[in-house]
Design a protein around this motif. Structure first.
Motif, PDB file in Angstrom:
ATOM      1  N   LEU A   1     -21.597 -16.110  -4.604  1.00 23.00           N
ATOM      2  CA  LEU A   1     -21.824 -15.144  -3.526  1.00 23.00           C
ATOM      3  C   LEU A   1     -23.289 -14.749  -3.529  1.00 23.00           C
ATOM      4  O   LEU A   1     -23.918 -14.669  -4.596  1.00 23.00           O
ATOM      5  CB  LEU A   1     -20.956 -13.898  -3.743  1.00 23.00           C
ATOM      6  CG  LEU A   1     -21.186 -12.704  -2.789  1.00 23.00           C
ATOM      7  CD1 LEU A   1     -20.766 -13.057  -1.365  1.00 23.00           C
ATOM      8  CD2 LEU A   1     -20.431 -11.470  -3.278  1.00 23.00           C
ATOM      9  N   THR A   2     -23.834 -14.496  -2.352  1.00 27.84           N
ATOM     10  CA  THR A   2     -25.171 -13.932  -2.224  1.00 27.84           C
ATOM     11  C   THR A   2     -25.104 -12.679  -1.363  1.00 27.84           C
ATOM     12  O   THR A   2     -24.522 -12.691  -0.278  1.00 27.84           O
ATOM     13  CB  THR A   2     -26.148 -14.937  -1.568  1.00 27.84           C
ATOM     14  OG1 THR A   2     -26.264 -16.096  -2.398  1.00 27.84           O
ATOM     15  CG2 THR A   2     -27.523 -14.304  -1.402  1.00 27.84           C
ATOM     16  N   LEU A   3     -25.665 -11.593  -1.883  1.00 28.17           N
ATOM     17  CA  LEU A   3     -25.843 -10.368  -1.099  1.00 28.17           C
ATOM     18  C   LEU A   3     -27.323 -10.246  -0.771  1.00 28.17           C
ATOM     19  O   LEU A   3     -28.170 -10.479  -1.633  1.00 28.17           O
ATOM     20  CB  LEU A   3     -25.388  -9.136  -1.894  1.00 28.17           C
ATOM     21  CG  LEU A   3     -23.930  -9.072  -2.332  1.00 28.17           C
ATOM     22  CD1 LEU A   3     -23.656  -7.760  -3.059  1.00 28.17           C
ATOM     23  CD2 LEU A   3     -22.987  -9.235  -1.152  1.00 28.17           C
TER      24      LEU A   3
ATOM     25  N   ASP B   1     -18.277 -11.381  -7.957  1.00 27.41           N
ATOM     26  CA  ASP B   1     -18.595 -10.669  -6.711  1.00 27.41           C
ATOM     27  C   ASP B   1     -18.820  -9.193  -6.995  1.00 27.41           C
ATOM     28  O   ASP B   1     -19.792  -8.591  -6.525  1.00 27.41           O
ATOM     29  CB  ASP B   1     -17.440 -10.804  -5.703  1.00 27.41           C
ATOM     30  CG  ASP B   1     -17.376 -12.178  -5.047  1.00 27.41           C
ATOM     31  OD1 ASP B   1     -18.190 -13.054  -5.392  1.00 27.41           O
ATOM     32  OD2 ASP B   1     -16.488 -12.370  -4.186  1.00 27.41           O
TER      33      ASP B   1
ATOM     34  N   GLN C   1     -27.525 -12.844  -6.432  1.00 28.52           N
ATOM     35  CA  GLN C   1     -26.741 -14.070  -6.411  1.00 28.52           C
ATOM     36  C   GLN C   1     -25.843 -14.132  -7.638  1.00 28.52           C
ATOM     37  O   GLN C   1     -26.241 -13.723  -8.733  1.00 28.52           O
ATOM     38  CB  GLN C   1     -27.655 -15.302  -6.400  1.00 28.52           C
ATOM     39  CG  GLN C   1     -28.549 -15.419  -5.187  1.00 28.52           C
ATOM     40  CD  GLN C   1     -29.502 -16.601  -5.331  1.00 28.52           C
ATOM     41  OE1 GLN C   1     -30.426 -16.578  -6.143  1.00 28.52           O
ATOM     42  NE2 GLN C   1     -29.276 -17.636  -4.545  1.00 28.52           N
TER      43      GLN C   1
ATOM     44  N   TYR D   1     -24.585  -4.696   0.214  1.00 27.66           N
ATOM     45  CA  TYR D   1     -23.534  -5.341   1.003  1.00 27.66           C
ATOM     46  C   TYR D   1     -23.324  -4.626   2.336  1.00 27.66           C
ATOM     47  O   TYR D   1     -22.296  -4.812   2.993  1.00 27.66           O
ATOM     48  CB  TYR D   1     -22.228  -5.425   0.198  1.00 27.66           C
ATOM     49  CG  TYR D   1     -21.899  -4.171  -0.576  1.00 27.66           C
ATOM     50  CD1 TYR D   1     -21.067  -3.186  -0.064  1.00 27.66           C
ATOM     51  CD2 TYR D   1     -22.430  -3.979  -1.857  1.00 27.66           C
ATOM     52  CE1 TYR D   1     -20.779  -2.044  -0.779  1.00 27.66           C
ATOM     53  CE2 TYR D   1     -22.153  -2.832  -2.584  1.00 27.66           C
ATOM     54  CZ  TYR D   1     -21.322  -1.870  -2.039  1.00 27.66           C
ATOM     55  OH  TYR D   1     -21.043  -0.727  -2.761  1.00 27.66           O
TER      56      TYR D   1
ATOM     57  N   TRP E   1     -14.066  -6.698   4.701  1.00 27.33           N
ATOM     58  CA  TRP E   1     -15.084  -7.432   3.965  1.00 27.33           C
ATOM     59  C   TRP E   1     -15.179  -8.861   4.473  1.00 27.33           C
ATOM     60  O   TRP E   1     -14.167  -9.568   4.565  1.00 27.33           O
ATOM     61  CB  TRP E   1     -14.762  -7.421   2.461  1.00 27.33           C
ATOM     62  CG  TRP E   1     -15.630  -8.319   1.640  1.00 27.33           C
ATOM     63  CD1 TRP E   1     -15.258  -9.391   0.887  1.00 27.33           C
ATOM     64  CD2 TRP E   1     -17.058  -8.218   1.480  1.00 27.33           C
ATOM     65  NE1 TRP E   1     -16.347  -9.961   0.272  1.00 27.33           N
ATOM     66  CE2 TRP E   1     -17.458  -9.266   0.616  1.00 27.33           C
ATOM     67  CE3 TRP E   1     -18.027  -7.340   1.983  1.00 27.33           C
ATOM     68  CZ2 TRP E   1     -18.789  -9.452   0.251  1.00 27.33           C
ATOM     69  CZ3 TRP E   1     -19.348  -7.534   1.619  1.00 27.33           C
ATOM     70  CH2 TRP E   1     -19.713  -8.575   0.760  1.00 27.33           C
TER      71      TRP E   1
ATOM     72  N   ARG F   1     -16.864 -12.079   3.309  1.00 28.50           N
ATOM     73  CA  ARG F   1     -17.573 -12.659   2.165  1.00 28.50           C
ATOM     74  C   ARG F   1     -18.631 -13.660   2.618  1.00 28.50           C
ATOM     75  O   ARG F   1     -19.698 -13.770   1.997  1.00 28.50           O
ATOM     76  CB  ARG F   1     -16.587 -13.333   1.209  1.00 28.50           C
ATOM     77  CG  ARG F   1     -17.213 -13.728  -0.132  1.00 28.50           C
ATOM     78  CD  ARG F   1     -16.169 -14.306  -1.074  1.00 28.50           C
ATOM     79  NE  ARG F   1     -16.733 -14.492  -2.406  1.00 28.50           N
ATOM     80  CZ  ARG F   1     -17.383 -15.569  -2.807  1.00 28.50           C
ATOM     81  NH1 ARG F   1     -17.579 -16.581  -1.953  1.00 28.50           N
ATOM     82  NH2 ARG F   1     -17.873 -15.657  -4.037  1.00 28.50           N
TER      83      ARG F   1
ATOM     84  N   GLY G   1     -21.473 -11.655   3.528  1.00 26.46           N
ATOM     85  CA  GLY G   1     -21.897 -10.715   2.491  1.00 26.46           C
ATOM     86  C   GLY G   1     -22.055  -9.308   3.027  1.00 26.46           C
ATOM     87  O   GLY G   1     -22.907  -8.550   2.564  1.00 26.46           O
ATOM     88  N   GLN G   2     -21.193  -8.949   3.987  1.00 26.59           N
ATOM     89  CA  GLN G   2     -21.304  -7.642   4.624  1.00 26.59           C
ATOM     90  C   GLN G   2     -19.915  -7.056   4.870  1.00 26.59           C
ATOM     91  O   GLN G   2     -18.943  -7.787   5.051  1.00 26.59           O
ATOM     92  CB  GLN G   2     -22.037  -7.743   5.976  1.00 26.59           C
ATOM     93  CG  GLN G   2     -23.472  -8.211   5.871  1.00 26.59           C
ATOM     94  CD  GLN G   2     -24.171  -8.246   7.215  1.00 26.59           C
ATOM     95  OE1 GLN G   2     -23.734  -7.613   8.165  1.00 26.59           O
ATOM     96  NE2 GLN G   2     -25.264  -8.987   7.301  1.00 26.59           N
TER      97      GLN G   2
END
Length: 782
Positions: A159-161, A325, A343, A403, A607, A609, A612-613
């Protein structure tokens, strides 16, 4: 003597919400009468199982001779992968990467390969040692430090925020830091280990007693393994002797094997592994290697930060995706990062597949945030508390998370300010500086760290719960819900909610064992959601019954509905009053339904994913802890001298239970960051697999002075159950203050001129090495 009306206390029920009640099984716990699965009388002819574990970290099974195992005294059957009638998989995420028993490829030392079923537990244990296995050994990886987070094998997608341009913000900042930190894993070390007992029934049905936090998942896994519908499997759990996340998915293995054997042999089967086998074969808290880069201004305000959270996940996905996450979700802790990128790297290793543990990755994310704050403070020569306060979220503008959720309930400034004053932080800071200046060997350290913990399952569909409430004609109430009791007091809190709703004494509410046959499709008791979800579902069921009772009374006695009032253990209808039991009997005679199934789903959360928001959390729980330690610079040994905690539980349902959760969570977190160390040898064997080699905190390790308070003023801004807040996981990361107090004490060796760079767990050995490293650096700079 007559009392003035103003002197009379309002009548109350005994044991409603917001009252201090003892744990419903406390007297049973201390007297040894609480019934755990191993205490349940065994049906005649009960058999016992024991796992046969692999003896290589990675390899292919070339030959497996189990003839001596089958011929061993008392052995009735030996199960292998070929004996699984349905699906040989217990992956909780449906990735089909976690076999019940492996039949060819071994991916970690201690992986279950076969299961012996014998007349006695001792016979099963002895028989497993007679197996002859031949492997083609393959190369293996245990340490994530040798892996590349961007290019090596992952067990689940990362996951990347991202918010803003972190790289550019860092480059434009007047000051920059860059570093890497190791954060160790942790074994759950529940007092009751894993256990399952399966009892076969007619028509291929099976009843399973499982020490699990997730009865519905065990039900599904057992049904898949047997190749039968879910309705053929009933899972029941009255209590666990601790869980901490270790019984969220890891119970699947033992329940599935017991059920397979019970159905195959037509006899009850119990599996209770030794502590050594339990620790070898079941997952733990994820180890993390946190890489970070940050830019900041002259005042210590962070302008941009870039994190990579690489995790030792083991050989399969298990819950590593949501755990890593959540580490990203908490990489901000209580701080506003103007520009941020974070990340995850859920790395494959030849170790047991790691799993849920109290905090579910959140504490590891917070450790990363606090490391950045501490290093910024050292770079500027400022007190870390100054930098923490400088970077807090605000209530108006600086309030958007990485996020993209807006923090709407921020109380951290007030909470920290109160603790700062109560703990006399600045006076003690000066006292410690004077002490260290005059003490050659023993050095003291102090740290105050905050906590902001998001409450909700990040898998949105898990945020639902059901409950079943029956009111009997004598006025007693039967309560059942999908939550499980593992010592945390969930049964008590939900019973208090129902007692409050009916206005009856707590002693009139009976909570029965969690069962998939009573409340179906339940979520795991995890993510600190037990009281929030199940309390609301139980309240909903009680309110349905109350509404029927009000309608009945209004019709029978010809009064408006608002003149039907539930009072302590009685009901007022117009100008008449009835005891609750009498009122209920009248309703029964009028054929009023006195049973209801309640339901609740958490509102507002969502959410995405991929983007990422979203809003993964319904609300945040806050806290802060101030810890003082002393270290021996010649040995690295240390003592936690004093801890002051101020924590936010909203309008607490039960302060006594909540204070216990905070104290226990803090000490468990302290163990994770100081003494509990997982260690694998050169063959990939976990060597810290028993109390003799793995050190959890003892009673003697608790802080000498331990002041724990609930904040008196906050309430949940969201309409949670009686405006309370979750208190299972949020207190755990309060112990980060101990790690930073140790770091502060180490730094005093070099007059706080050199960053200590202390990894976790900060064992005495690691503290001593850090002291020696700083001494050498200080000498070279002199």
């Amino acid at each position: 003597m007559n009392k003035h009306a103003s002197d009379l206390k309002p009548e109350k029920i005994v044991g409603g919400v917001a009252t201090d009640q003892r744990h419903e099984s406390a007297h049973k716990h201390v007297s040894g009468t609480a019934v755990y699965i191993d205490d349940i009388p065994e049906p005649a002819g009960t058999l016992h199982g024991c796992l046969g574990l692999s003896t290589v970290a990675h390899g292919r099974i070339r030959a497996m001779d189990l003839s001596a195992v089958r011929a061993a005294p008392g052995v009735v059957a030996v199960l292998t992968a070929a004996d699984v009638p349905g699906e040989n998989d217990i992956s909780p995420t449906g990735r089909h990467d976690e076999p019940i028993l492996t039949d060819e490829l071994v991916q970690f030392f201690g992986q279950p390969v076969f299961c012996v079923i014998a007349e006695t537990r001792d016979q099963a244990r002895r028989a497993t040692l007679k197996a002859e296995m031949t492997y083609e050994e393959l190369s293996f990886t245990v340490d994530i430090g040798a892996l590349d987070p961007l290019n090596d094998k992952l067990v689940t997608p990362p996951l990347t925020l991202k918010r803003g341009e972190a790289g550019e913000a860092i480059r434009q900042s007047p000051h920059r830091i860059k570093g890497r930190m190791r954060v160790g894993g942790q074994d759950h070390f529940y007092l009751e280990g894993h256990i399952a007992m399966a009892i076969p029934g007619e028509d291929g049905d099976v009843a399973v007693h499982s020490s699990t936090q997730h009865p519905s998942e065990v039900q599904h896994m057992v049904s898949h393994a047997l190749g039968v519908p879910s309705h053929a499997v009933t899972v029941e759990v009255r209590r666990m002797g601790g869980g901490f996340g270790g019984k969220e998915t890891q119970s699947n293995l033992f329940a599935a094997l017991a059920a397979i054997a019970a159905r195959k042999l037509g006899r009850a089967v119990k599996i209770r592994p030794d502590r050594d086998d339990d620790m070898k074969a079941t997952g733990k808290r994820h180890d993390f290697l946190i890489s970070y880069e940050a830019g900041f201004d002259d005042d210590g305000a962070v302008q941009g930060v870039d994190f990579t959270f690489a995790a030792r996940c083991g050989y399969s996905s298990d819950l590593s995706g949501p755990v890593t996450d959540r580490a990203l979700f908490h990489c901000d802790n209580t701080y506003f990062w103007p520009a941020v990128r974070a990340q995850s790297a859920p790395l494959y290793t030849n170790t047991v597949s790691n799993t849920a543990f109290r905090g579910f990755g959140g504490p590891q994310g917070m450790v990363g945030a606090e490391r950045v704050i501490e290093e910024v403070a050292f770079a500027l020569g400022k007190d870390p508390l100054e930098i923490r306060k400088r970077n807090f979220y605000s209530t108006t503008t600086r309030n958007v998370t990485p996020y993209h959720q807006t923090v709407e309930d921020n109380i951290i400034e007030r909470l920290v300010s109160e603790l700062e004053a109560d703990a006399e932080y600045w006076r003690r800071r000066r006292t410690i500086q004077a002490f260290n200046a005059n003490s050659r060997v023993v050095k003291r350290g102090l740290a105050l760290t905050p906590v902001k913990f998001g409450i909700s399952f990040t898998a949105t569909h898990y945020n639902q719960a059901g409950a079943l409430v029956h009111v009997y004609t004598d006025g007693s109430v039967h309560l059942n819900h999908g939550g499980t009791e593992m010592g945390q007091g969930l049964y008590l809190k939900v019973a208090q909610v129902v007692a409050e709703e009916f206005q009856i004494d707590l002693s009139n509410v009976k909570v029965t064992a969690t069962s998939t046959g009573k409340v179906p499709n339940t979520s795991a008791t995890a993510a600190s959601s037990g009281s929030d979800l199940n309390g609301m579902a139980a309240q909903n069921a009680a309110q349905q019954i109350k509404a029927r009772l009000v309608d009945f009374a209004a019709e029978k006695f010809s009064v408006p509905a608002d003149q039907v009032v539930f009072l302590p253990n009685r009901v007022r209808v117009g100008n008449q009053e009835f005891t609750f039991a009498d009122f209920v009997r009248q309703a029964y005679m009028a054929r009023v339904q006195l049973s209801a199934a309640g339901f609740y789903k958490t509102p507002k959360i969502h959410w995405d994913r991929d983007k990422g928001q979203g809003r993964p959390f319904y609300y945040f729980a806050y806290g802060a802890a101030c810890s003082e330690v002393s270290i021996d610079t010649l040995t690295g040994e240390y003592v936690v001298e004093r801890v002051d905690v101020l924590h936010d539980a909203g309008r607490s349902l039960n302060r006594a239970i909540d204070l216990g959760q905070i104290e226990g969570g803090f000490v468990q977190g302290m163990g994770w960051l100081t003494t509990e160390e997982l260690w694998w040898d050169e063959r990939g064997r976990l060597r810290t697999h028993a109390p003799s080699t793995y050190k959890i905190p003892l009673a003697s390790d608790r802080p000498k002075i331990f002041n724990v308070k609930l904040a008196e003023w906050p309430e949940n801004a969201e309409p949670s159950i009686h405006r309370s807040k979750a208190v299972g996981e949020p207190p755990f990361p309060l112990a980060i203050s101990v790690l930073h107090a140790l770091s502060d004490a180490v730094a005093s060796v070099a007059d706080h001129r050199i960053f200590p760079d202390l990894d976790a767990p900060a064992t005495p050995e690691r503290v001593l090495m850090a002291v020696e490293r700083l001494k050498r650096k200080a000498k070279s700079l002199a």
